[in-house]
Enzyme design. Structure first.
Site, mmCIF file in Angstrom:
data_model
loop_
_atom_site.group_PDB
_atom_site.id
_atom_site.type_symbol
_atom_site.label_atom_id
_atom_site.label_comp_id
_atom_site.label_asym_id
_atom_site.label_seq_id
_atom_site.Cartn_x
_atom_site.Cartn_y
_atom_site.Cartn_z
ATOM 1 N N SER A 79 -2.167 3.503 0.859
ATOM 2 C CA SER A 79 -1.225 2.929 -0.101
ATOM 3 C C SER A 79 -0.274 1.960 0.607
ATOM 4 O O SER A 79 -0.722 1.050 1.313
ATOM 5 C CB SER A 79 -0.479 4.060 -0.809
ATOM 6 O OG SER A 79 0.196 3.589 -1.939
ATOM 7 N N ASP A 317 -5.577 3.661 -5.711
ATOM 8 C CA ASP A 317 -4.740 3.964 -4.548
ATOM 9 C C ASP A 317 -5.348 5.014 -3.619
ATOM 10 O O ASP A 317 -5.812 6.063 -4.065
ATOM 11 C CB ASP A 317 -3.383 4.450 -5.048
ATOM 12 C CG ASP A 317 -2.310 4.354 -3.993
ATOM 13 O OD1 ASP A 317 -2.309 5.195 -3.081
ATOM 14 O OD2 ASP A 317 -1.484 3.436 -4.076
#
Length: 767
Positions: A79, A317
């Protein structure tokens, strides 16, 4: 002068808008690496904290006699940590600057920039029905903004929060193409600074990993007893890059890096899922090419590529399933070259320890309701314990290594006595030559096997299994394919090994190894040779620590052992093998003998043994007699040690065989300026960690604290690499920290206009 490398494997967590804080930390990591390179090259450093890091290394050398080099050779991220990891790795490999990114983070990581054009309110009348919600969220008396936002930032946040809430609902508000374009802009800005000297020495590989979640998943074939095969859906993806230590260094094409950074940071609900088509569109709009597109997609999305569906992959993500990517970083420790003493650290950056990215529910002591249970199962729980299992695995590995070393120390008198009786004490006064070393080694190995009795059979089969499995893994890696392909290669190679007759009970017995087994180990046992040289290096380091005076020949012997070790480590690298070996590996299931022969021919371990003997003989001859005896006892006695310790270490392979220490960089670990952790220092933790997207004031605050916290922790980590019992003079560390803080404040005050009162406050707190 004792030379030592502090090698950092950096693991970067997610943190949404705290990516700005993490940029401040990675900027300091980059500056430390630049200072170390300049220090060893005899070059000047840039002003600011970089010059303080160089002064730290100079102080360590002057006060302790340890010449320390700091390397960052492994970067793994998820992320927001993945984005920062991509930028840092590119800067290390290409010698580019991270400086241009700071203004981009401060200017562009803003809700007004990130909002998709189709999601923006067209007028104040747009979505009027949502306006009351916006007004309530922004202006509620005693609400979040009034309680937590500084007075000078309240109007900005109210305005942007209103636009954000009134944007489109039930679709991600931020634009994916905008995000991809910003990442591309950042990499271009770095490239405009020009390529400089890489921040790693030649031959030291840099590995980069980012985690990604395959939303739809891809089929993974698994082997069972019955049914013989099943198919499971796998959602975890790992995108890997390596420059292999080659010059010129290159992690990949810029679009490859954009793909990885954008995919790993597709935070669910905020950004749309990432697709290949999105990046294709951004590149087409900018008239940019993607030269290695097909090769990269085949590597990054192998299952999709196999059935021609890379364009259909939907990626979200990486922190959804792997927010703490320790696994890839630990796996990368294998095949690391070593030319001097290594202190290996796993350093992880956690911007908000103990806090969730998105919190569901009102209190920890309340039973969760219906929706909290459902959404919590989908979001919070997988990240509840992101590091515990990883720390347990690292601790267990380090414990096995320490146990092995204690065993070696315990049996050393007996082993040295056995070598003494085998050769006689006068032997150690002779000048070692390559020929003598080879003959002495063979004699010592035969004696160790015979004295081990029935224990040798267990050792021999364990060693054989390790050698064969390492070869299978190497062939499978070169051949490519999925798990079942790997299983097929394993079956074929083991069938070939059994046909040679070296798995039979008599081939590895109390009488030693059979001629066929000896021949097999000579051609394929790379691990034994690496373990032997690492044992010699450790013993030389112990002698240096115990010596009252410096012995230059010992340093030369250690350097020679590392040089010999490098010859073997090179032959573990995947890129060592040429097209002919790869072609033979691809046909391993049909022709396993040819694949094994190709690996052996490429490595040519007998020739390498001759070169290593020549290196070691020269170094040993230069040693004083007492030290020469100690080193030779370890070198020739290694078969005895290996028989005793291989069961402990065989699971570790032939990677960096040193205990791994784990260090964390987080607001909670930094109290030299201000105590209280993230709550007392960071603004981006507000609004479920989206806070810094709403205010440049917040971004400037978090970026500055990132630099300050990074400097504090990095100085501590560097100092902790000093050998046990060696310390710097009192007050040295505190003084260096304060000077680093002042340098950072002086450098950033002209740029960070929104937080000028904070500078005044921090200067008072630093003192």
């Amino acid at each position: 002068m004792r030379e030592k490398e502090l090698r950092l494997a950096l693991v970067c967590y997610g943190g949404i808008s705290l990516a700005v804080y993490m940029h401040g930390i990675t900027l300091e990591v980059w500056r430390l690496a630049r200072a170390s390179r300049a220090f060893h090259a005899g070059e000047d450093c840039a002003a600011g904290s970089e010059s303080i890091y160089r002064e730290l290394l100079e102080t360590i050398e002057r006060e302790t006699g340890v010449r320390l080099r700091v390397l960052i050779d492994i970067v793994a991220g998820a992320s927001a940590g993945g984005i920062n990891g991509v930028f840092l790795a590119q800067a290390i490999a290409r010698g580019q600057s991270l400086e241009p990114l700071t203004e981009l983070w401060l200017e562009k990581a803003d809700v007004d920039v990130l909002l998709d054009p189709d999601a923006r309110p067209l007028s104040r009348a747009t979505k009027m029905w949502a306006a009351p919600i916006a007004w309530w969220a922004a202006g509620k008396r005693g609400g979040t903004i009034e309680r937590t936002v500084d007075a000078e930032a309240r109007e900005e946040i109210r305005t942007k929060l209103s636009r954000f809430v009134r944007a489109r609902w039930f679709e991600p508000p931020f634009g994916g193409g905008i995000f991809s374009g910003l990442i591309l802009d950042a990499l271009d800005a770095m490239a405009e600074t020009g390529d400089g000297d890489p921040l790693l020495p030649p031959g030291q590989p840099l590995d980069l990993f980012v985690t990604v979640t395959d939303f739809h998943g891809h089929p993974e074939r698994l082997a069972l007893n019955s049914p013989p095969e099943i198919v499971e859906t796998e959602h975890r993806l790992k995108i890997s890059f390596s420059d292999h230590g080659l010059s010129p260094r290159r992690l990949g094409d810029v679009p490859d890096l954009v793909f990885a950074a954008r995919a790993t940071a597709s935070f669910p609900g905020a950004f749309p899922p990432f697709t290949v088509a999105e990046l294709d569109g951004v590149l087409e709009a900018r008239d940019r090419t993607w030269p290695g597109r097909e090769a990269f997609l085949t590597r990054a999305l192998p299952r999709h590529a196999a059935i021609g569906t890379t364009g259909d992959a939907v990626l979200i993500d990486g922190s959804v399933l792997a927010n703490a990517p320790f696994g890839p970083a630990t796996d990368a420790l294998k095949d690391r070259p070593a030319r001097r003493e290594v202190d290996r650290r796993m350093v992880y950056i956690d911007p908000k320890p103990g806090a969730h990215s998105i919190r569901i529910g009102r209190g920890e002591n309340e039973l969760p309701g219906f929706f909290a249970t459902i959404f919590g199962a989908l979001s919070d729980i997988p990240r509840e314990q992101p590091i515990g299992d990883n720390l347990d695995a690292i601790a267990a590995r380090s414990a096995r290594i320490r146990r092995m070393r204690r065993i070696v120390e315990a049996i050393r008198p007996e082993v040295e006595g056995a070598i003494d009786s085998l050769f006689g004490r006068t032997f150690f006064l002779d000048s070692p030559t390559p020929g003598r070393l080879a003959a002495w080694r063979a004699k010592a190995q035969d004696a160790a096997a015979r004295r081990a009795g029935y224990a040798y059979a267990a050792y021999g089969h364990l060693k054989l299994s390790g050698v064969v499995e390492d070869m299978i893994d190497q062939i499978a890696t070169l051949a490519g394919g999925d798990r079942l392909r790997h299983i097929d290669i394993r079956r074929a190679i083991w069938a070939e090994v059994r046909s040679i007759g070296i798995t039979e009970p008599g081939a590895l017995s109390s009488n030693g190894a059979s001629p066929a087994a000896i021949l097999f180990f000579r051609d394929h046992d790379l691990g034994f040779r690496i373990r032997r040289l690492r044992s010699v290096i450790r013993r030389i380091s112990e002698v240096e620590e115990q010596s009252a005076t410096e012995i230059p020949a010992l340093q030369a012997a250690r350097d020679a052992a590392y040089a010999a070790l490098a010859l073997y480590l090179d032959r573990q690298m995947d890129d060592f093998f040429g097209p002919e070996t790869i072609a033979a590996a691809a046909k391993a299931t049909q022709a396993p003998a040819a694949a094994m022969a190709a690996i052996a021919a490429a490595r040519d371990l007998r020739l390498v043994d001759e070169r290593a003997d020549d290196i070691m003989a020269t170094a040993l001859s230069a040693l004083p007699k007492a030290e020469r005896r100690i080193v030779l006892l370890t070198y020739l006695g290694f078969p005895f040690y290996d028989i005793a310790t291989l069961p402990l270490i065989h699971v570790e392979g032939t990677d960096e065989f040193n205990p791994i220490l784990v260090d964390r960089i987080s607001p909670d670990d930094c109290s030299a300026i201000r105590e209280g952790g993230a709550e007392a220092t960071l603004k981006g933790i507000q609004f479920n960690s989206f806070g810094a997207f709403f205010s440049r004031n917040y971004r400037e605050n978090d970026y500055l604290w990132g630099r300050l916290h990074g400097a504090e922790r990095l100085i501590d980590i560097v100092v902790s690499a000093l050998p046990p019992g060696i310390t710097l003079p009192p007050g040295t560390i505190t003084g260096l920290r304060k000077r680093a803080f002042r340098a950072i404040l002086a450098q950033e005050r002209p740029r960070l206009k929104s937080i000028q009162p904070l500078f005044d406050q921090l200067e008072r707190e630093v003192g």
